[in-house]
Design a protein around this motif. Structure first.
Motif, PDB file in Angstrom:
ATOM      1  N   THR A 204     -10.451   9.805 -24.254  1.00 17.95           N
ATOM      2  CA  THR A 204     -10.693   9.859 -23.130  1.00 17.95           C
ATOM      3  C   THR A 204      -9.492  11.077 -22.302  1.00 17.95           C
ATOM      4  OG1 THR A 204     -10.913   8.540 -22.118  1.00 17.95           O
ATOM      5  CG2 THR A 204     -12.596   9.146 -22.748  1.00 17.95           C
ATOM      6  N   VAL A 205      -9.907  11.799 -21.387  1.00 17.23           N
ATOM      7  CA  VAL A 205      -8.596  12.979 -21.031  1.00 17.23           C
ATOM      8  C   VAL A 205      -9.695  13.274 -19.503  1.00 17.23           C
ATOM      9  CG1 VAL A 205      -7.351  14.723 -20.863  1.00 17.23           C
ATOM     10  CG2 VAL A 205      -7.890  13.903 -23.148  1.00 17.23           C
ATOM     11  N   ASP A 206      -8.951  11.891 -19.102  1.00 13.94           N
ATOM     12  CA  ASP A 206      -9.236  12.153 -17.485  1.00 13.94           C
ATOM     13  C   ASP A 206      -8.122  12.625 -16.443  1.00 13.94           C
ATOM     14  OD1 ASP A 206     -11.732  10.546 -18.245  1.00 13.94           O
ATOM     15  OD2 ASP A 206     -10.835   8.804 -17.626  1.00 13.94           O
TER      16      ASP A 206
ATOM     17  N   GLY B 167     -13.234  14.449 -12.626  1.00 16.26           N
ATOM     18  CA  GLY B 167     -14.102  13.909 -14.380  1.00 16.26           C
ATOM     19  C   GLY B 167     -12.805  13.166 -15.318  1.00 16.26           C
ATOM     20  N   GLN B 168     -13.354  13.848 -16.522  1.00 13.88           N
ATOM     21  CA  GLN B 168     -12.743  14.012 -17.221  1.00 13.88           C
ATOM     22  C   GLN B 168     -12.903  15.482 -18.165  1.00 13.88           C
ATOM     23  OE1 GLN B 168     -15.738  11.521 -19.694  1.00 13.88           O
ATOM     24  NE2 GLN B 168     -13.836  10.847 -20.072  1.00 13.88           N
ATOM     25  N   LEU B 169     -12.388  15.765 -19.754  1.00 12.73           N
ATOM     26  CA  LEU B 169     -12.542  16.791 -20.190  1.00 12.73           C
ATOM     27  C   LEU B 169     -13.703  16.342 -21.344  1.00 12.73           C
ATOM     28  CD1 LEU B 169      -8.984  18.276 -21.386  1.00 12.73           C
ATOM     29  CD2 LEU B 169      -9.844  18.648 -19.390  1.00 12.73           C
TER      30      LEU B 169
ATOM     31  N   LYS C 241     -14.690  12.315 -25.918  1.00  8.31           N
ATOM     32  CA  LYS C 241     -13.417  12.114 -27.169  1.00  8.31           C
ATOM     33  C   LYS C 241     -12.692  13.012 -28.061  1.00  8.31           C
ATOM     34  CE  LYS C 241     -16.506   7.939 -26.573  1.00  8.31           C
ATOM     35  NZ  LYS C 241     -17.193   6.481 -27.621  1.00  8.31           N
ATOM     36  N   TRP C 242     -11.733  12.992 -27.488  1.00  5.25           N
ATOM     37  CA  TRP C 242     -11.101  13.857 -27.759  1.00  5.25           C
ATOM     38  C   TRP C 242      -9.616  13.259 -29.740  1.00  5.25           C
ATOM     39  CZ3 TRP C 242     -11.771  18.601 -26.983  1.00  5.25           C
ATOM     40  CH2 TRP C 242     -12.818  18.748 -25.834  1.00  5.25           C
TER      41      TRP C 242
END
Length: 156
Positions: A113-115, A122-124, A149-150
Motif C-alpha cells: 500500500t502507498v499511503d 489517504g492512499q493511492l 494494493k500495488w
C-alpha cells in the motif's frame, strides 16, 4: 515484483497487472494527472510509467518517500482529499508529496500500500477498482482494498 527501497520502478495495480501508474499522456508540464495505462513491453516501459522512489525522511517502517516521474521529474502528489493524484510543481518538503510504502501481502503475492504522509489524503487507489486504461489514480481514504494494493517492478 517487490519494493526493495529507493530505485526506479514501474508501479502496477494488484487488481490490474497489465496496467501501470502513468503520468498521463507523457505531459512535460506540471500538474499532469496520474492514471492507469497499458504496460506494453515490460522490459522497456515508457518513461511516463516509470517512477524514481527516493527516501525523503525516516527509516524502516517510518520511512517516507518521494515518488518522482522519470519523464517529467515532477513528484506524485496527493493534491486534495479524494482527488486524482497529479504531478504539480511542488517543494520536496511538502508532506503531500511524501508517501509511506508498506508491505501488505495479498493471496501470497508481494503487494504494497502507498499511503500519503498527510493522513487525510489517504492512499493511492485505482478509481472504482477498474482494470481499464485511463482510469484515475486517486488519493482515497485508507481502506487497503485490492484497488489500493500495488506491485513495484524494479527497472534500474
Amino acid at each position: 515484483m517487490g519494493f526493495t527501497g529507493p530505485g526506479l520502478y514501474e508501479i502496477v495495480p494488484y487488481q490490474a497487472p497489465d496496467l501501470s501508474a502513468s503520468s498521463w499522456e507523457g505531459l512535460m508540464s506540471a500538474g499532469a494527472p496520474v492514471k492507469t495505462y497499458g504496460r506494453g513491453d515490460r522490459s522497456n516501459p515508457s518513461t511516463n510509467s516509470l517512477w524514481y522512489v527516493a527516501l525523503a525522511s525516516g527509516s524502516g517502517s517510518s520511512a517516507e518517500y518521494l515518488i518522482i516521474n522519470a519523464r517529467n521529474g515532477y513528484f506524485l502528489t496527493a493534491t486534495a482529499d479524494r482527488h486524482v493524484t497529479s504531478t504539480p510543481q511542488i517543494s520536496p518538503t511538502d508532506k503531500t508529496s511524501h508517501w509511506k510504502i508498506t508491505s501488505n501481502p495479498s493471496n501470497g503475492y508481494d503487494t504494497f500500500t502507498v499511503d500519503n504522509a498527510v493522513k487525510s489524503r489517504g492512499q493511492l487507489n485505482v478509481s472504482g477498482s477498474s482494470s481499464k486504461s485511463g482510469t484515475d489514480i486517486l488519493s482515497w481514504p485508507i481502506e487497503n482494498g485490492d484497488n489500493s494494493k500495488w506491485y513495484f517492478d524494479r527497472h534500474d
